[in-house]
Design a protein around this motif. Structure first.
Motif, PDB file in Angstrom:
ATOM      1  N   ALA A  25       0.834  -1.207   0.000  1.00  0.00           N
ATOM      2  CA  ALA A  25       0.000   0.000   0.000  1.00  0.00           C
ATOM      3  C   ALA A  25       0.865   1.253   0.000  1.00  0.00           C
ATOM      4  O   ALA A  25       0.594   2.210  -0.746  1.00  0.00           O
ATOM      5  N   TYR A  30      -1.623   3.320  -2.074  1.00  0.00           N
ATOM      6  CA  TYR A  30      -3.009   3.042  -1.690  1.00  0.00           C
ATOM      7  C   TYR A  30      -3.299   3.722  -0.358  1.00  0.00           C
ATOM      8  O   TYR A  30      -2.490   3.674   0.561  1.00  0.00           O
ATOM      9  N   VAL A  33      -6.981  -0.355   2.055  1.00  0.00           N
ATOM     10  CA  VAL A  33      -7.024  -1.731   1.545  1.00  0.00           C
ATOM     11  C   VAL A  33      -8.126  -2.441   2.319  1.00  0.00           C
ATOM     12  O   VAL A  33      -8.178  -2.376   3.545  1.00  0.00           O
TER      13      VAL A  33
END
Length: 80
Positions: A25, A30, A33
């Protein structure tokens, strides 16, 4: 004893999964998640399962299953 050992091994694996997901991530940018069990519909290109499995394959060679000696249950006393 075996159930406790299996639960500990699974907990160790879960920690490694969280670590791998966090690294992926961060690397890929990101901000969130989510486990697939929590998702009803999603684009397949959002799935990072293969990346996580690849990271686990590189970082984990084994997870020990430590089974401690089971303690026998106390003997029941009979009343006459």
């Amino acid at each position: 004893s075996l159930d406790r050992a299996a639960a500990n091994a699974i907990a160790n694996l879960e920690r490694e999964i969280v670590k791998a997901v966090g690294e992926i991530a961060k690397k890929d940018g990101y901000t969130m998640v989510v486990r697939t069990q929590s998702v009803i519909v999603a684009e397949t290109e959002m799935d990072i399962t293969d990346k996580v499995l690849s990271a686990l394959d590189k970082n984990i060679t084994n997870i020990k299953l430590v089974v401690e000696d089971a303690k026998p249950a106390p003997a029941e006393t009979k009343k006459n």
